[in-house]
Write a protein that holds these residues in place. Structure first.
Motif, PDB file in Angstrom:
ATOM      1  N   THR A 171       6.924  52.198  18.862  1.00 60.62           N
ATOM      2  CA  THR A 171       7.900  53.200  19.289  1.00 60.62           C
ATOM      3  C   THR A 171       9.083  52.893  18.730  1.00 60.62           C
ATOM      4  OG1 THR A 171       7.075  52.701  21.749  1.00 60.62           O
ATOM      5  CG2 THR A 171       9.363  53.703  21.531  1.00 60.62           C
ATOM      6  N   VAL A 172       9.731  54.229  18.284  1.00 62.82           N
ATOM      7  CA  VAL A 172      10.973  53.985  17.437  1.00 62.82           C
ATOM      8  C   VAL A 172      12.095  54.773  17.970  1.00 62.82           C
ATOM      9  CG1 VAL A 172       9.815  53.908  15.262  1.00 62.82           C
ATOM     10  CG2 VAL A 172      10.183  56.131  16.304  1.00 62.82           C
ATOM     11  N   GLY A 178      11.802  55.757   4.420  1.00 60.06           N
ATOM     12  CA  GLY A 178      10.750  54.631   3.831  1.00 60.06           C
ATOM     13  C   GLY A 178      11.158  53.281   4.401  1.00 60.06           C
ATOM     14  N   VAL A 179      11.608  53.064   5.577  1.00 61.61           N
ATOM     15  CA  VAL A 179      12.051  51.797   5.986  1.00 61.61           C
ATOM     16  C   VAL A 179      10.848  51.176   6.440  1.00 61.61           C
ATOM     17  CG1 VAL A 179      13.408  50.388   7.467  1.00 61.61           C
ATOM     18  CG2 VAL A 179      14.173  52.562   6.446  1.00 61.61           C
ATOM     19  N   ALA A 180      10.477  49.895   5.918  1.00 60.24           N
ATOM     20  CA  ALA A 180       9.199  49.135   6.539  1.00 60.24           C
ATOM     21  C   ALA A 180       9.677  48.020   7.479  1.00 60.24           C
ATOM     22  CB  ALA A 180       8.635  48.609   5.122  1.00 60.24           C
ATOM     23  N   ILE A 195       7.906  57.801  12.418  1.00 65.46           N
ATOM     24  CA  ILE A 195       6.887  57.212  11.815  1.00 65.46           C
ATOM     25  C   ILE A 195       6.436  58.041  10.603  1.00 65.46           C
ATOM     26  CG2 ILE A 195       4.610  55.674  11.686  1.00 65.46           C
ATOM     27  CD1 ILE A 195       5.712  55.030  14.564  1.00 65.46           C
ATOM     28  N   VAL A 196       6.340  57.735   9.294  1.00 67.52           N
ATOM     29  CA  VAL A 196       5.837  58.694   8.368  1.00 67.52           C
ATOM     30  C   VAL A 196       4.330  57.968   7.905  1.00 67.52           C
ATOM     31  CG1 VAL A 196       7.973  59.613   7.773  1.00 67.52           C
ATOM     32  CG2 VAL A 196       7.349  57.780   6.655  1.00 67.52           C
ATOM     33  N   ASN A 229      11.306  56.896   8.734  1.00 67.25           N
ATOM     34  CA  ASN A 229      12.505  57.844   8.218  1.00 67.25           C
ATOM     35  C   ASN A 229      13.376  57.728   9.345  1.00 67.25           C
ATOM     36  OD1 ASN A 229      11.195  57.939   5.720  1.00 67.25           O
ATOM     37  ND2 ASN A 229      10.674  60.244   5.958  1.00 67.25           N
ATOM     38  N   PHE A 230      14.913  57.836   8.886  1.00 68.61           N
ATOM     39  CA  PHE A 230      15.960  57.809  10.038  1.00 68.61           C
ATOM     40  C   PHE A 230      16.603  58.900   9.735  1.00 68.61           C
ATOM     41  CE2 PHE A 230      14.804  53.465   9.805  1.00 68.61           C
ATOM     42  CZ  PHE A 230      14.961  53.174  11.298  1.00 68.61           C
ATOM     43  N   SER A 231      16.771  60.254  10.476  1.00 69.51           N
ATOM     44  CA  SER A 231      17.309  61.482  10.235  1.00 69.51           C
ATOM     45  C   SER A 231      18.972  61.237  10.351  1.00 69.51           C
ATOM     46  CB  SER A 231      16.833  62.455  11.263  1.00 69.51           C
ATOM     47  OG  SER A 231      17.190  62.199  12.463  1.00 69.51           O
TER      48      SER A 231
END
Length: 222
Positions: free
Chosen positions: A194-195, A177-179, A201-202, A213-215
């Motif tokens: 692009t991430v 949930g990082v904005a 991107i959720v 979200n970062f796994s």
């Protein structure tokens, strides 16, 4: 006409026979409006003294050639980005080449002449523009007014420059949930994000604000 007035004469067009009487002057002009090519032949003539002239004295055939009116259509409704070009096609369906076509560009009249049946015009409008046919004239001098033939080229404005992305530059693996966001960009209708590997991107993809979200396998980004 020779003899003594008044004169009476009869002529035919192959279908109808017409008699005109009480003609006081010579020469005498007849106005006709044929819809197809037609030949008119003098059949009889008489004056004040002679009821009917001899056939040897009756002569003359006049042929009126009727040319079909030229017609034209326009195509090329299109949407382009600002600065790009597109083609309009004006097609001449009837008439004899060359054709001269008049058309309006957002109400301002212009004209082009073409010796071929399909005239291609490249246009680069700066704003959304309407191209409307006004008339077409062919080499025979026949002119046809045109209505209802128009195309609209829609011009989309280019997006303005993208601002700085705001959001956490340092995150942890398994953090969600990082904005991230950018200030809304003028003329933009979609935003491509692009991430880095391991991030997803959720929500908000395609907008100016996303949640990421970062796994556990996420690594440093770009």
């Amino acid at each position: 006409l020779t003899g003594e007035a008044p004169f009476t004469f009869t002529y035919g067009d192959g279908v109808n026979v017409t008699t005109i009487s009480n003609i006081a002057t010579s020469p005498y002009k007849i106005t006709v409006t044929p819809t197809i090519t037609t030949s008119y032949t003098l059949l009889s003539v008489s004056d004040a003294n002679c009821a009917t002239s001899l056939p040897a004295n009756i002569w003359g055939t006049s042929t009126i050639t009727v040319n079909s009116l030229p017609t034209a259509t326009i195509s090329g409704n299109n949407s382009i980005c600002e600065g790009n070009s597109t083609n309009l096609a004006i097609t001449f369906n009837t008439g004899v080449s060359p054709w001269t076509v008049k058309y309006k560009v957002n109400g301002v009249e212009e004209s082009r002449t073409s010796g071929v049946a399909s005239l291609i015009i490249s246009v680069t409008p700066a704003v959304t523009t309407t191209y409307e046919l006004v008339s077409v004239t062919d080499s025979k001098g026949c002119e046809q007014l045109i209505s209802g033939q128009q195309v609209i080229v829609t011009v989309a404005k280019l997006p303005l420059a993208t601002g700085v992305i705001t959001g956490n530059a340092i995150v942890c693996q398994n953090q969600g949930g990082v904005a991230y966001s950018v200030t809304p960009v003028g003329n933009a209708t979609n935003y491509n994000w692009t991430v880095p590997p391991g991030a997803s991107i959720v929500s908000g993809n395609g907008t100016n604000s996303i949640l990421v979200n970062f796994s556990s396998t996420a690594i440093n980004g770009y």
